[in-house]
Design a protein around this motif. Structure first.
Motif, mmCIF file in Angstrom:
data_model
loop_
_atom_site.group_PDB
_atom_site.id
_atom_site.type_symbol
_atom_site.label_atom_id
_atom_site.label_comp_id
_atom_site.label_asym_id
_atom_site.label_seq_id
_atom_site.Cartn_x
_atom_site.Cartn_y
_atom_site.Cartn_z
ATOM 1 N N TRP A 28 0.668 -0.955 0.026
ATOM 2 C CA TRP A 28 0.094 0.395 -0.026
ATOM 3 C C TRP A 28 0.432 1.586 -0.115
ATOM 4 C CZ3 TRP A 28 -4.639 0.101 -1.696
ATOM 5 C CH2 TRP A 28 -5.967 0.717 -1.154
ATOM 6 N N VAL A 29 2.019 0.895 0.419
ATOM 7 C CA VAL A 29 3.217 1.966 0.907
ATOM 8 C C VAL A 29 3.467 2.129 -0.382
ATOM 9 C CG1 VAL A 29 5.474 3.113 1.350
ATOM 10 C CG2 VAL A 29 3.493 2.158 3.621
ATOM 11 N N VAL A 30 4.350 1.836 -0.909
ATOM 12 C CA VAL A 30 5.092 1.325 -2.218
ATOM 13 C C VAL A 30 3.777 2.259 -3.155
ATOM 14 C CG1 VAL A 30 6.011 0.494 -4.387
ATOM 15 C CG2 VAL A 30 6.630 -0.219 -1.859
ATOM 16 N N GLU A 31 2.798 1.267 -3.650
ATOM 17 C CA GLU A 31 1.594 2.058 -4.413
ATOM 18 C C GLU A 31 0.737 3.558 -4.828
ATOM 19 O OE1 GLU A 31 -1.396 -0.693 -4.563
ATOM 20 O OE2 GLU A 31 -0.448 -2.564 -5.105
ATOM 21 N N ASN A 57 10.922 3.884 -1.616
ATOM 22 C CA ASN A 57 9.925 4.627 -2.220
ATOM 23 C C ASN A 57 9.065 5.140 -1.117
ATOM 24 O OD1 ASN A 57 8.149 3.255 -4.611
ATOM 25 N ND2 ASN A 57 9.354 1.669 -3.951
ATOM 26 N N ILE A 58 9.725 4.926 0.483
ATOM 27 C CA ILE A 58 9.086 5.899 1.527
ATOM 28 C C ILE A 58 10.114 7.316 1.157
ATOM 29 C CG2 ILE A 58 9.308 5.864 3.866
ATOM 30 C CD1 ILE A 58 8.878 3.326 4.394
ATOM 31 N N ASN A 59 10.809 7.204 1.118
ATOM 32 C CA ASN A 59 11.560 8.266 0.751
ATOM 33 C C ASN A 59 11.020 9.258 -0.866
ATOM 34 O OD1 ASN A 59 14.338 10.220 0.868
ATOM 35 N ND2 ASN A 59 14.952 10.028 -0.617
ATOM 36 N N ARG A 60 10.572 8.662 -1.124
ATOM 37 C CA ARG A 60 10.140 9.124 -2.349
ATOM 38 C C ARG A 60 8.540 9.672 -1.898
ATOM 39 N NH1 ARG A 60 6.376 7.786 -5.655
ATOM 40 N NH2 ARG A 60 6.401 5.503 -5.134
ATOM 41 N N LEU A 61 8.272 9.062 -1.577
ATOM 42 C CA LEU A 61 6.395 9.539 -0.877
ATOM 43 C C LEU A 61 7.107 11.027 -0.212
ATOM 44 C CD1 LEU A 61 4.981 6.621 -0.814
ATOM 45 C CD2 LEU A 61 4.340 8.070 -2.245
ATOM 46 N N ALA A 95 -0.641 17.333 -1.986
ATOM 47 C CA ALA A 95 0.255 17.045 -3.448
ATOM 48 C C ALA A 95 0.149 15.325 -3.236
ATOM 49 C CB ALA A 95 1.672 17.599 -2.882
ATOM 50 N N MET A 96 -0.163 14.863 -2.718
ATOM 51 C CA MET A 96 0.213 13.212 -2.796
ATOM 52 C C MET A 96 1.124 12.462 -2.276
ATOM 53 S SD MET A 96 -2.971 12.631 -3.808
ATOM 54 C CE MET A 96 -3.408 11.228 -3.992
ATOM 55 N N GLY A 97 1.990 13.176 -1.390
ATOM 56 C CA GLY A 97 2.397 13.044 -0.644
ATOM 57 C C GLY A 97 3.135 12.144 0.646
#
Length: 193
Positions: A28-31, A57-61, A95-97
């Motif tokens: 769910w986090v990765v998506e 992916n967490i870092n990106r989000l 912003a969907m972060g």
């Protein structure tokens, strides 16, 4: 140890052979479906399978969508500007972060990714109780004050819950938490009422 509330499987989007199952939080986090994550005493990404992929992916989000909290946009001199912090975090979510809050007694692998770090006091710095795996209730007394701005975990959770509008977090001292947990332990294998 008193168990938390049961997982609301009816709210999970995950199924197996037509039956609802608990949400796969890593996926769910990765998506990109998680907007707020509060880790308490956990090096979560470092402990999971494919941990570097999850961490990336967490870092990106946390870093890419929306603004990031910085000292300059959070403080007026040495005073925390709470409204500006709330506005920044809301803009990130809009912003969907993802907003990541780390509550722990020491820095770990998740700390560098966190928007906010809530310093928690540890054993010896607070009065507390815990139930061991062999069902022995242990009571610990404070032997020294917590360092800096560290606070007991129960106090941090109560402050956040109250500010979010939740009721029932009116604890004044650790014994209040102990008494409430004792009430909830009735009828369980860990009943210590």
């Amino acid at each position: 140890m008193i168990s938390g509330a049961g997982y609301p499987k009816d709210k999970s989007p995950d199924e197996y052979k037509g039956n609802k199952i608990e949400l796969n939080v890593d996926r769910w986090v990765v998506e990109g479906n998680v907007r707020f994550m509060w880790l308490i005493g956990s090096t979560w990404a470092a402990a999971m399978g494919a941990s570097q992929f999850l961490r990336n992916n967490i870092n990106r989000l946390v870093t890419e969508p929306g603004p990031t909290l910085t000292r300059s946009n959070s403080f007026d001199g040495n005073t925390l500007n709470v409204e500006r912090v709330k506005d920044t975090l809301k803009a990130k979510v809009d912003a969907m972060g993802m907003v990541l809050i780390q509550q722990d007694m020491y820095a770990n692998a998740m700390s560098e990714l966190a928007e906010l770090i809530l310093p928690a006091a540890t054993w010896g710095e607070v009065d507390f109780t815990r139930m061991q795996a062999e069902r022995r209730l242990r009571m610990y007394s404070q032997i020294m004050p917590p360092p800096g701005e560290a606070k007991p975990g129960w106090w941090i959770i109560a402050q956040v819950a109250k500010r979010m509008g939740f009721e029932g977090y009116d604890w004044k001292e650790p014994n209040d938490v102990f008494e409430e947990a004792a009430d909830r332990s009735v009828g369980t294998v860990h009943d210590y009422k």
